[in-house]
Design a protein around this motif. Structure first.
Motif, PDB file in Angstrom:
ATOM      1  N   LYS A 142       5.140   1.246  -5.928  1.00 40.93           N
ATOM      2  CA  LYS A 142       4.844  -0.419  -5.915  1.00 40.93           C
ATOM      3  C   LYS A 142       5.769  -1.237  -7.115  1.00 40.93           C
TER       4      LYS A 142
ATOM      5  N   SER B 262      -4.773  13.863  -9.536  1.00 39.21           N
ATOM      6  CA  SER B 262      -4.816  12.315  -8.934  1.00 39.21           C
ATOM      7  C   SER B 262      -4.198  11.456 -10.069  1.00 39.21           C
ATOM      8  N   THR B 263      -4.186  11.653 -11.178  1.00 41.82           N
ATOM      9  CA  THR B 263      -3.505  10.596 -12.106  1.00 41.82           C
ATOM     10  C   THR B 263      -2.204  10.640 -12.095  1.00 41.82           C
ATOM     11  N   THR B 264      -1.371  11.713 -11.754  1.00 44.98           N
ATOM     12  CA  THR B 264      -0.118  11.928 -11.442  1.00 44.98           C
ATOM     13  C   THR B 264       0.326  11.190 -10.029  1.00 44.98           C
ATOM     14  N   ARG B 265      -0.556  11.264  -9.098  1.00 42.71           N
ATOM     15  CA  ARG B 265      -0.418  10.724  -7.813  1.00 42.71           C
ATOM     16  C   ARG B 265      -0.243   9.139  -7.820  1.00 42.71           C
ATOM     17  N   ALA B 266      -1.378   8.735  -8.699  1.00 35.87           N
ATOM     18  CA  ALA B 266      -1.597   7.211  -8.919  1.00 35.87           C
ATOM     19  C   ALA B 266      -0.225   6.627  -9.757  1.00 35.87           C
ATOM     20  N   LYS B 267       0.151   7.266 -10.656  1.00 33.64           N
ATOM     21  CA  LYS B 267       1.366   7.046 -11.512  1.00 33.64           C
ATOM     22  C   LYS B 267       2.483   6.888 -10.475  1.00 33.64           C
TER      23      LYS B 267
ATOM     24  N   LYS C  72       0.922  -1.020  -0.105  1.00 32.08           N
ATOM     25  CA  LYS C  72      -0.059   0.011   0.038  1.00 32.08           C
ATOM     26  C   LYS C  72       0.882   1.383  -0.278  1.00 32.08           C
TER      27      LYS C  72
ATOM     28  N   SER D  58       0.864   5.626  -0.170  1.00 32.38           N
ATOM     29  CA  SER D  58       0.273   6.909  -0.328  1.00 32.38           C
ATOM     30  C   SER D  58       0.984   8.150  -0.199  1.00 32.38           C
TER      31      SER D  58
ATOM     32  N   GLU E 175       2.602   6.459  -7.030  1.00 39.82           N
ATOM     33  CA  GLU E 175       2.210   5.316  -6.410  1.00 39.82           C
ATOM     34  C   GLU E 175       2.526   4.078  -6.907  1.00 39.82           C
ATOM     35  N   GLU E 176       2.151   3.995  -7.975  1.00 37.41           N
ATOM     36  CA  GLU E 176       2.215   2.653  -9.057  1.00 37.41           C
ATOM     37  C   GLU E 176       3.791   2.421  -9.246  1.00 37.41           C
TER      38      GLU E 176
END
Length: 117
Positions: free
Chosen positions: A85, A74-79, A61, A63, A81-82
């Protein structure tokens, strides 16, 4: 690398430093930080994961935290975070914790600080 550490605290700190450095110095992550165009600032990526019985990271997880995080799409944040991972999944095999001499899933919480200039 951390085997010679005697106390739990020294071992935990050594492990955290080693994993954090692995993530910070990951070529994949550095390249992608430039690609996703984060605004200048200091960011904290909070990670939690398990080292499973086989010594690999799972149940990851991630964040993003920081003063400038509200300005990150949010798309940049998701990238981001991915990508974190991906780096955690690519960590070298580690030794999991043991209970009564048998390997167990070991939960890890690790903050990682990034400064974008």
């Amino acid at each position: 690398y951390c085997e010679g550490k005697k106390s739990k605290e020294a071992l935990r700190d050594c492990f955290g430093e080693k994993v954090s450095n692995e993530i910070k110095h990951s070529v994949t992550l550095e390249e992608n930080l430039r690609e996703i165009d984060l605004p200048v600032g200091r960011y904290k990526v909070l990670t939690s994961f398990n080292i499973n019985k086989e010594g690999k990271a799972d149940k990851i997880k991630v964040s993003l935290r920081g003063k400038h995080v509200n300005h990150v799409l949010s798309t940049t944040r998701a990238k981001l975070e991915e990508k974190v991972k991906e780096v955690l999944l690519g960590l070298p095999k580690m030794e999991s914790g043991k209970l009564d001499g048998k390997p167990i899933n070991t939960p890890i919480m690790l903050p990682i600080i990034f400064v974008i200039q």
